[in-house]
Write an enzyme that holds these catalytic residues in place. Structure first.
Site, PDB file in Angstrom:
ATOM      1  N   HIS A  87       1.253  -8.321  50.913  1.00 54.48           N
ATOM      2  CA  HIS A  87       0.271  -8.897  51.975  1.00 54.48           C
ATOM      3  C   HIS A  87      -0.487  -7.412  52.577  1.00 54.48           C
ATOM      4  CE1 HIS A  87      -2.275 -11.350  54.342  1.00 54.48           C
ATOM      5  NE2 HIS A  87      -2.121 -10.481  55.274  1.00 54.48           N
ATOM      6  N   HIS A 100      -6.190 -17.028  54.454  1.00 52.50           N
ATOM      7  CA  HIS A 100      -5.287 -17.346  55.356  1.00 52.50           C
ATOM      8  C   HIS A 100      -4.541 -18.777  54.753  1.00 52.50           C
ATOM      9  CE1 HIS A 100      -3.704 -16.816  59.673  1.00 52.50           C
ATOM     10  NE2 HIS A 100      -3.524 -15.868  58.912  1.00 52.50           N
TER      11      HIS A 100
END
Lengths: 222, 719
Positions: free
Chosen positions: B47, B93
């Site tokens: 990420h 998200h």
């Protein structure tokens, strides 16, 4: 005309309301919630929409305890004008400047869309520019706009012609389809729909501009 | 407090592979402390480090005369004239939203808003692109309701209008929904704030909300596949507070106006660790932090927890020391925390002190520049088998199959839960080709859209990547805007599988080709990999967010057709049904190749439409669902019936690219046809708007019946 627009932490329609007043020709001063007095010469206080104090505890409840709230209270009791829009309406009911409460929408969801309003009275400086029974389009954007009041007060509001606007097609369950109400002296207006969002052809409508123009026009005469 | 021993198990639980651990040993020449291991895991996870994607992201076109700052900062910055810039980005998200939909989606909105205002911009528009599993899946209804409510709760309270987005349903998202949030803001082009620190001995200041234990290890969680232990991961999801974010916005913009800020960075994924390292790394400086000074929400927090917390609504700033009193007063006015927690130091060192103990002492530059980078093996997606025989269906039944499915039904159930008008500058609300927001106090406006057709990307990653950009280009064009630049949010499965990596590589190549040809470079973006549950991947979903400009509101195309208006089709029709919405929704067939995108035709047809906007009453792009769906949507929005001459399925529901449907008066139609004669752009009369029924050739149905189906299908599927 001099308009004071209040900013609480979490207000988010304060600029929009200031722009609408300015567009109508008013002089606008911005007021911070920690201020304990209004500037000199203020004719009208605008309590804007948004989520003052995050809507925590109860919508408008914490804002109603701000230092500026006492100054607004005093201004109103001197016969001053106050307009509360959306969260501003919730704040005015929490301050007891207007009766009743705004409960959670009947559908339990946030609603943002243009709604049809019926002008229920022209007997106020806010609504004098409309025709009685006129149908106008003004957007709503709220989670808690379900106007609720005891039966006796509801009857009084109706008997005293203090309902300013009714919904054409009630979006939130409000009693009597009430979208906006006036104080006894007709100088305090609270309404859930956002007239400041329809003051410009770019908004796709300018039905709200009439309210601000009417107000500024009446005060110029006063 | 005694820190745990470093064991092979502990290393593995931090998502650090054995070769990566060896790299850590090589860099520091000793065993890391527990806090240091946490810091490495935070910086080196997928990420934060983009270790699988970096090699390919570098190939994307990111420059152009309009680009002020491309990828690498919190968001991309693009010139919009008059000394102003638009700053925007899209970010996923996904994993948090699947675990806890309301908070996961809300904090996704919060994070992307912070990325924008950290750079000095006031947010003016938001969008969100959502992908859910089938409505019949037991989790879907709960996820849709929670995600939409969470986005609304955060964006509405913060006060940003949500003006666009997408919602789709597909079984591949059953165990892994996608929540991609976009935000854009406006700033003066000469007052943009970057994350590069400068000056030695400058105070490092912590701003905003207090630090708690929420989200510890969130970025590492987001870099792993899901399995059936997912419910145990709930504590890694952060909790959002839009009220604090709104105050943080106002305080930050005031602070930036005061001249106190040297550099500023929001604390997003991997919180304090990532923001501090990034500021130091970009400025070739070290950072010393004294954690005892960090405002804490909970008692007895450890250095490890503070360095890895993903508590929301926080920023880190390097301050001009002489401005400290002024800066502190601004934060006190807004009742936010302001704490000096460290300083910049000359040596290449990330020094973390807590309780008079050194908890971490690492070479700072190595944390990001020495992060692993992989050239993952990939195999090119094989060419799709040709589409076989298509089952027979009547044209009206075909339309009903589309408008009765939640992916193609009217989406007001979603967007009416979002405040689309706060700011009083929204010119085009959701439901049109693109959302349009006026630049406050000016006569110009910006248009926003988000697009991708995942079925296409799966069948043909290169053409699917191109198509996502082309559709965004068309949506901006259809409201009269000139496309300016793009942000990409690349959602894929596990990159360690060569076929998934092949999808990624193909899509990147397609996106790159399209943004180059259509002159809308990538200025920011985000990669979300490992979107798999129990080994089953999502459809490859590279969401494209794009921004266009209207130099004047006079250029806007936002009208509706009028009774009797002529429907004209711009662009060429071949009747391509492979991977079409019709086949998927009516028959569950996802077969054949994706439609190919002729980028030169896209450019030519788009330029033609913009040049002739005065001849048009209304315009829309043609995308999945083809001519029939676009024409129905345009007519239905105006409350009008429709009569299309064609009655055959390929003409009505084929998904050929580079096409628009427009509505014109008789004079407008003649003017448009005359203009087309001078170009190579095909313009064809295809029918008329008006009446109370919808007709395709000889087949017909009452508008009222279709409208009821179209407007009721979404709620029926998710309520």
């Amino acid at each position: 005309m001099k308009a004071a627009v209040v900013t609480f932490p979490g207000s988010n329609c304060d600029r929009d309301l200031a722009v609408a007043f300015e567009k109508a020709g008013a002089e606008v001063v911005r007021v911070w919630h920690k201020d304990s007095a209004l500037p000199q010469g203020v004719d009208i206080v605008g309590v804007p929409g948004g989520f003052s104090f995050g809507d925590y505890l109860r919508c408008g409840a914490i804002a109603a305890q701000s230092p500026i709230a006492a100054a607004i209270q005093a201004h109103a009791s001197r016969g001053g004008y106050v307009i509360g829009i959306c969260n501003g309406f919730q704040v005015l009911t929490e301050m007891r400047l207007l009766p009743g409460a705004l409960m959670r929408n009947a559908g339990l969801k946030f609603i943002c869309k243009p709604v049809e309003l019926v002008v229920a009275t022209t007997e106020s400086d806010y609504t004098a520019g409309y025709a009685k029974g006129q149908r106008i389009s003004v957007p709503v954007a709220h989670h808690d706009g379900n106007y609720t009041v005891d039966a006796e007060t509801l009857a009084r509001l109706q008997g005293e012609d203090r309902v300013a606007f009714r919904y054409g097609d009630n979006p939130n369950g409000s009693m009597g389809d009430i979208a906006g109400i006036l104080s006894e002296n007709r100088r305090v207006l609270g309404m859930m729909p956002h007239p400041e969002r329809v003051v410009d052809p770019a908004h796709g409508g300018a039905d709200g501009a009439v309210l601000f123009a009417s107000l500024v026009g009446k005060m110029a005469l006063a | 407090m005694q820190e745990p021993q470093i064991t092979a198990e502990l290393i593995a639980s931090h998502g650090i592979k054995p070769d990566e651990y060896q790299r850590i040993l090589d860099i520091i020449g000793r065993e890391p402390t527990f806090t240091e291991l946490g810091i490495f895991s935070a910086m080196w996870n997928e990420h934060c480090s983009y270790k699988s994607s970096k090699k390919w992201l570098r190939t994307l076109p990111t420059t152009g005369p309009q680009v002020i700052c491309g990828p690498g900062e919190n968001a991309g910055v693009v010139d919009i004239g008059d000394g102003q810039a638009v700053i925007f980005k899209m970010e996923s998200h996904n994993h948090p939203s699947y675990i806890e939909p309301h908070q996961g989606a809300a904090t996704g909105v919060g994070g992307i808003l912070r990325d924008v205002f950290t750079m000095g911009a006031r947010p003016i528009a938001a969008m969100n692109a959502l992908s859910f599993g089938l409505p019949s899946h037991p989790k879907t209804s709960h996820l849709v309701k929670g995600v939409v409510e969470g986005i609304g709760a955060y964006g509405n309270a913060f006060g940003v209008p949500t003006v666009g987005g997408e919602v789709r349903f597909h079984r591949s998202y059953n165990g892994n929904c996608l929540v991609n949030a976009f935000a854009a803001g406006i700033a003066d082009a000469d007052k943009i704030f970057y994350s590069v620190a400068s000056g030695v001995g400058m105070p490092v200041v912590y701003l905003g909300a207090k630090t708690g234990r929420d989200g510890v290890g969130g970025a590492t969680m987001a870099s792993a596949e899901f399995d059936d232990t997912i419910e145990e991961k709930r504590p890694t999801v952060q909790v959002g507070d839009p009220f604090t974010e709104k105050r943080l916005l106002e305080a930050s913009l005031e602070l930036m106006g005061s001249g106190a800020v040297i550099s500023i960075q929001d604390m997003g994924a991997a919180g304090l660790t990532c923001s501090a390292v990034e500021m130091g790394d970009k400025g070739n400086l070290g950072i010393k932090l004294i954690l005892d000074a960090v405002p804490q929400r909970e008692a007895a927090m450890t250095a490890y927890e503070m360095m890895l917390s993903e508590s929301q609504e926080r920023m880190l700033m390097v301050l001009k020391p002489e401005k400290e009193a002024e800066a502190r007063a601004i934060f006190e006015k807004w009742d936010l925390d302001f704490a000096i927690v460290g300083e910049t130091i000359p040596e290449d060192r990330f020094l973390i002190l807590h309780g008079n103990e050194v908890k971490a002492d690492l070479p700072l530059s190595k944390l990001s520049s020495s992060a692993p980078e992989y050239d993952r093996p990939w195999i090119e997606t094989p060419a799709a088998a040709p589409l076989g025989e298509v089952p027979a269906i009547g044209a009206i039944d075909a339309l009903k199959a589309l408008i009765g499915s939640p992916s193609y039904a009217h989406k007001s159930w979603v967007w009416e839960q979002y405040d689309s008008q706060v700011g009083a500058d929204t010119v085009v609300r959701p439901g049109m080709a693109a959302g349009v927001v006026r630049v406050h106090g000016t006569g110009k406006a910006l248009a926003f859209t988000s697009d991708v057709t995942p079925r296409y990307v799966k069948a043909n990653p290169f053409e699917g990547g191109k198509q996502a950009v082309a559709e965004a280009y068309r949506n901006l064009t259809a409201v009269g805007a000139l496309p300016l630049a793009t942000t990409d949010n690349l959602n894929f499965g596990n990159p360690e599988k060569p076929e998934i990596m092949g999808q990624f590589v193909g899509a990147i190549k397609g996106i790159g080709a399209a943004v180059a040809a259509l002159e809308m470079p990538i200025v920011s973006g985000n990669v979300s990999l490992y979107n798999e549950t129990d080994g089953s991947a999502i459809l490859p979903t590279p969401t494209i967010g794009a921004v266009g400009i209207l130099a004047s509101l006079d250029d806007l195309i936002a009208g509706q057709p009028a009774e009797g208006d002529i429907a004209l089709l711009i662009g060429e029709t071949f009747g391509h049904l492979g991977q079409s919405a019709l086949l998927a929704e009516a028959f569950g067939i996802e077969a054949g190749d994706a439609p190919h995108v002729d980028l030169a035709a896209e450019k030519r047809n788009g330029d033609f439409l913009r040049a002739n906007r005065k001849a048009l009453r209304a315009a829309t792009d043609l995308a999945d669902g083809g001519l029939a769906l676009a024409a129905f949507e345009m007519a239905e929005a105006a409350g009008l019936g429709l009569n299309l001459d064609a009655g055959d399925i390929p003409t009505l529901f084929g998904e050929d690219q580079a096409r628009y449907l427009v509505a014109c008066s008789a004079e407008g139609a003649a003017a448009l046809e005359a203009a087309a004669l001078a170009t190579d752009v095909p313009v064809l009369r295809v029918g008329r708007f008006g009446g109370t029924s919808v007709s395709f050739g000889s087949a017909s149905a009452p508008l009222a019946d279709l409208s009821a189906l179209y407007r009721g299908a979404f709620a029926a599927a998710v309520e």
